[in-house]
Design a protein around this motif. Structure first.
Motif, PDB file in Angstrom:
ATOM      1  N   LYS A   1     -37.557  68.901 -35.647  1.00 30.63           N
ATOM      2  CA  LYS A   1     -36.802  68.086 -34.691  1.00 30.63           C
ATOM      3  C   LYS A   1     -37.330  68.221 -33.266  1.00 30.63           C
ATOM      4  N   VAL A   2     -37.606  69.464 -32.865  1.00 31.52           N
ATOM      5  CA  VAL A   2     -37.989  69.687 -31.460  1.00 31.52           C
ATOM      6  C   VAL A   2     -39.413  69.222 -31.167  1.00 31.52           C
ATOM      7  N   MET A   3     -40.106  68.817 -32.211  1.00 30.02           N
ATOM      8  CA  MET A   3     -41.512  68.467 -32.006  1.00 30.02           C
ATOM      9  C   MET A   3     -41.753  67.045 -31.502  1.00 30.02           C
ATOM     10  N   GLY A   4     -40.783  66.192 -31.669  1.00 32.76           N
ATOM     11  CA  GLY A   4     -41.085  64.799 -31.338  1.00 32.76           C
ATOM     12  C   GLY A   4     -40.202  64.201 -30.273  1.00 32.76           C
TER      13      GLY A   4
ATOM     14  N   ASN B   1     -14.980  52.662 -34.137  1.00 40.04           N
ATOM     15  CA  ASN B   1     -14.447  53.572 -35.161  1.00 40.04           C
ATOM     16  C   ASN B   1     -15.410  54.739 -35.425  1.00 40.04           C
ATOM     17  N   SER B   2     -16.700  54.473 -35.264  1.00 38.60           N
ATOM     18  CA  SER B   2     -17.685  55.550 -35.400  1.00 38.60           C
ATOM     19  C   SER B   2     -18.275  55.821 -34.011  1.00 38.60           C
ATOM     20  N   SER B   3     -19.047  56.903 -33.920  1.00 42.83           N
ATOM     21  CA  SER B   3     -19.643  57.193 -32.615  1.00 42.83           C
ATOM     22  C   SER B   3     -20.849  56.280 -32.406  1.00 42.83           C
ATOM     23  N   PRO B   4     -21.212  56.021 -31.139  1.00 43.48           N
ATOM     24  CA  PRO B   4     -22.406  55.207 -30.888  1.00 43.48           C
ATOM     25  C   PRO B   4     -23.639  55.785 -31.577  1.00 43.48           C
ATOM     26  N   LYS B   5     -23.685  57.117 -31.637  1.00 41.82           N
ATOM     27  CA  LYS B   5     -24.859  57.769 -32.220  1.00 41.82           C
ATOM     28  C   LYS B   5     -25.021  57.391 -33.696  1.00 41.82           C
ATOM     29  N   THR B   6     -23.951  57.510 -34.477  1.00 42.05           N
ATOM     30  CA  THR B   6     -24.071  57.184 -35.905  1.00 42.05           C
ATOM     31  C   THR B   6     -24.267  55.693 -36.120  1.00 42.05           C
ATOM     32  N   TRP B   7     -23.678  54.882 -35.220  1.00 47.68           N
ATOM     33  CA  TRP B   7     -23.868  53.427 -35.319  1.00 47.68           C
ATOM     34  C   TRP B   7     -25.344  53.084 -35.088  1.00 47.68           C
ATOM     35  N   LEU B   8     -25.944  53.718 -34.080  1.00 48.32           N
ATOM     36  CA  LEU B   8     -27.366  53.472 -33.788  1.00 48.32           C
ATOM     37  C   LEU B   8     -28.251  53.976 -34.936  1.00 48.32           C
ATOM     38  N   PHE B   9     -27.878  55.107 -35.526  1.00 49.20           N
ATOM     39  CA  PHE B   9     -28.637  55.616 -36.671  1.00 49.20           C
ATOM     40  C   PHE B   9     -28.543  54.655 -37.859  1.00 49.20           C
ATOM     41  N   THR B  10     -27.383  54.063 -38.037  1.00 47.96           N
ATOM     42  CA  THR B  10     -27.221  53.085 -39.138  1.00 47.96           C
ATOM     43  C   THR B  10     -28.149  51.887 -38.925  1.00 47.96           C
ATOM     44  N   ILE B  11     -28.172  51.385 -37.696  1.00 47.52           N
ATOM     45  CA  ILE B  11     -29.068  50.261 -37.374  1.00 47.52           C
ATOM     46  C   ILE B  11     -30.518  50.696 -37.604  1.00 47.52           C
TER      47      ILE B  11
ATOM     48  N   ILE C   1     -33.451  64.240 -43.797  1.00 45.56           N
ATOM     49  CA  ILE C   1     -33.795  63.851 -42.409  1.00 45.56           C
ATOM     50  C   ILE C   1     -32.560  63.926 -41.512  1.00 45.56           C
ATOM     51  N   LEU C   2     -31.451  63.370 -42.007  1.00 46.22           N
ATOM     52  CA  LEU C   2     -30.250  63.313 -41.156  1.00 46.22           C
ATOM     53  C   LEU C   2     -29.590  64.691 -40.965  1.00 46.22           C
ATOM     54  N   ARG C   3     -29.426  65.402 -42.063  1.00 49.44           N
ATOM     55  CA  ARG C   3     -28.732  66.698 -41.972  1.00 49.44           C
ATOM     56  C   ARG C   3     -29.692  67.834 -41.574  1.00 49.44           C
ATOM     57  N   GLY C   4     -30.841  67.852 -42.238  1.00 44.62           N
ATOM     58  CA  GLY C   4     -31.756  68.973 -42.032  1.00 44.62           C
ATOM     59  C   GLY C   4     -32.533  68.880 -40.735  1.00 44.62           C
ATOM     60  N   ILE C   5     -33.111  67.709 -40.446  1.00 43.18           N
ATOM     61  CA  ILE C   5     -33.957  67.578 -39.245  1.00 43.18           C
ATOM     62  C   ILE C   5     -33.133  67.154 -38.027  1.00 43.18           C
ATOM     63  N   GLU C   6     -32.369  66.087 -38.164  1.00 45.80           N
ATOM     64  CA  GLU C   6     -31.612  65.573 -37.013  1.00 45.80           C
ATOM     65  C   GLU C   6     -30.301  66.325 -36.787  1.00 45.80           C
ATOM     66  N   GLU C   7     -29.944  67.192 -37.721  1.00 47.04           N
ATOM     67  CA  GLU C   7     -28.756  68.050 -37.590  1.00 47.04           C
ATOM     68  C   GLU C   7     -27.459  67.264 -37.347  1.00 47.04           C
TER      69      GLU C   7
ATOM     70  N   ASP D   1     -34.531  59.524 -28.083  1.00 42.58           N
ATOM     71  CA  ASP D   1     -35.419  60.496 -28.751  1.00 42.58           C
ATOM     72  C   ASP D   1     -34.965  60.785 -30.184  1.00 42.58           C
ATOM     73  N   ASP D   2     -33.645  60.880 -30.384  1.00 44.82           N
ATOM     74  CA  ASP D   2     -33.127  61.105 -31.746  1.00 44.82           C
ATOM     75  C   ASP D   2     -33.527  59.960 -32.667  1.00 44.82           C
ATOM     76  N   ILE D   3     -33.360  58.754 -32.153  1.00 43.19           N
ATOM     77  CA  ILE D   3     -33.692  57.569 -32.949  1.00 43.19           C
ATOM     78  C   ILE D   3     -35.207  57.536 -33.227  1.00 43.19           C
ATOM     79  N   TYR D   4     -35.945  57.904 -32.192  1.00 39.03           N
ATOM     80  CA  TYR D   4     -37.410  57.909 -32.335  1.00 39.03           C
ATOM     81  C   TYR D   4     -37.839  58.865 -33.462  1.00 39.03           C
ATOM     82  N   ARG D   5     -37.306  60.071 -33.431  1.00 33.71           N
ATOM     83  CA  ARG D   5     -37.672  61.065 -34.464  1.00 33.71           C
ATOM     84  C   ARG D   5     -37.238  60.591 -35.842  1.00 33.71           C
TER      85      ARG D   5
END
Lengths: 166, 275
Positions: B16-19, A51-61, A122-128, A15-19
């Motif tokens: 964020k919570v919307m999608g 070396n990085s978390s899977p989450k940030t690696w997936l975001f990079t991709i 997007i990364l800091r403000g929306i995806e936190e 869902d994070d990747i989707y958003r």
């Protein structure tokens, strides 16, 4: 890469990747791209050193894929994106209209920002993402993330043009 | 951060919570990704097996090449002109030892082949030299002959010192001389073994004019035929030895090599199977 691990990552971060992809490409039709992110993760798993978390690696991709995709599409379909998200909430037509107008303005302002500002918003403000995580995805220093995010917020306020933000 | 900044950040977080992905679509994507991971794992396993097999094949090939080189070196070391009689004795012993060592290897190779259909790798070595006499125009002449063993087929034969040079070319031994005077045709004998072949069938396929004649069984140890033709003389002898055909081609200049006839006769009489 075994199936259990990629399934675990998918359940946790899909869902994070989707958003992220939806905001980045300004389109809600990014399911195929999300799938592509995880396919690429399987293909490139040998290069993932942990070396990085899977989450940030997936975001990079995802970010690299989104940049490629943006080059292909070159379209700003943010209104469609907002309408898709708003239809998921049960609100009165008036509230919905107000919210839609407000969010539309915000989306439009985000996509008028220059790419570095948009990335960090997007990364800091929306995806936190934390400063460290955002720095990892963007391959920036943490200080650059802090400074750029501060400037991006300032620029966004100007773009939105609301009195209350000025 | 000002109050306006906080308000803007809150609005961003609301986005964020919307999608999120539709659950049905999500399930389909999960299945696709899992299948891809499974397929990828099988491919990687197959690739690793292929790399392992290629490496094993390369090592095996290298081993075969080294063995072939070692065998060829053995023949070169056994060159008769550079040895003394005492060394010949030693070499004879070594040859026997080599044969004893190689025998099990040959047996194990044969186990995988159908009996009667196996093709031997052509393997020749010099077994030694000895003094001999030949009769040329009624006069006895002393000469030296070299004994060759076709180890792969258990056949031995002797060649006169006149044809002191030899080389192995795939499945042939070519005997010749480097003492060439003027523009004469140098004498040359080519010896080879054709596996699992009937003599009549083999001879019928040769590219020679004329009809071969049967060899005299009193002067030859094996059933065979011969054909001699042309000027300078050339032709062949062919023998049926068990399931194989021993095929000897020759050519020489009659003017310069008038002793070639007796030398060829000596060669024919020397042919025998190794015990």
């Amino acid at each position: 890469m075994d199936e259990e691990l990629i399934t675990e990552w998918f359940d946790r971060y899909a869902d994070d990747i989707y958003r992220f992809l939806a905001y980045y490409t300004s389109s809600p039709d990014v399911e195929d791209l999300v799938q592509e992110v995880f396919i690429k993760a399987i293909d490139r798993f040998d290069s993932f050193k942990g070396n990085s978390s899977p989450k940030t690696w997936l975001f990079t991709i995802a970010r690299n894929l989104a940049i490629d995709e943006a080059r292909k599409r070159k379209r700003q379909d943010w209104r469609k994106l907002i309408n898709t998200y708003q239809s998921e909430n049960e609100q009165s037509p008036e509230e919905l209209y107000q919210l839609t107008e407000s969010k539309s303005q915000l989306y439009e302002a985000i996509h008028k920002l220059k790419p570095t500002y948009r990335d960090v918003i997007i990364l800091r403000g929306i995806e936190e993402l934390s400063i460290a995580e955002a720095a990892d995805v963007l391959k920036w220093s943490e200080n650059k993330v802090r400074v750029t995010f501060y400037r991006a917020l300032k620029a966004l306020k100007l773009k939105v043009g609301r009195v209350s933000y000025d | 951060m000002t109050k306006q900044d906080d308000q803007l950040l809150d609005e961003l977080k609301e986005l964020k919570v919307m999608g999120s992905i539709d659950q049905v679509k999500k399930e389909e994507m999960r299945l696709n990704i899992t299948n891809y991971a499974k397929k990828k794992r099988v491919q990687q396993r197959r690739r690793r097996k292929m790399v392992w097999a290629s490496t094993a094949a390369a090592v095996l090939l290298f081993g075969v090449i080294v063995m072939t080189m070692v065998n060829q070196q053995n023949i070169t070391v056994d060159e008769p002109e550079s040895t003394t009689p005492a060394e010949d004795q030693d070499e004879g012993n070594e040859t026997q030892e080599n044969e004893q060592v190689e025998e099990p290897l040959e047996d194990s190779e044969n186990e995988t082949e159908t009996p009667g259909e196996e093709e031997e790798d052509f393997d020749v070595e010099v077994a030694g030299t000895e003094e001999s006499t030949i009769v040329i125009e009624g006069m006895e002449e002393a000469t030296t002959v070299t004994t060759f063993h076709i180890k792969s087929h258990n056949i031995s034969y002797q060649v006169d010192e006149l044809l002191g040079e030899y080389e192995i070319n795939e499945n042939q031994v070519i005997h010749s001389t480097d003492h060439i005077v003027g523009d004469i045709v140098p004498p040359e004998i080519t010896v080879e073994v054709i596996d699992n072949t009937d003599l009549d069938t083999f001879v019928s396929e040769l590219d020679y004019d004329g009809e071969p004649t049967p060899l005299d069984m009193e002067e030859n140890s094996y059933e065979g035929v011969e054909l001699e033709q042309g000027d300078p003389p050339n032709g062949y002898y062919a023998y049926q030895i068990n399931d194989d055909v021993l095929y000897i081609q020759f050519k020489y200049d009659i003017e310069a090599n008038d002793g070639m006839g007796p030398r060829l006769q000596a060669l024919k009489e020397s042919i025998q199977e190794i015990e």
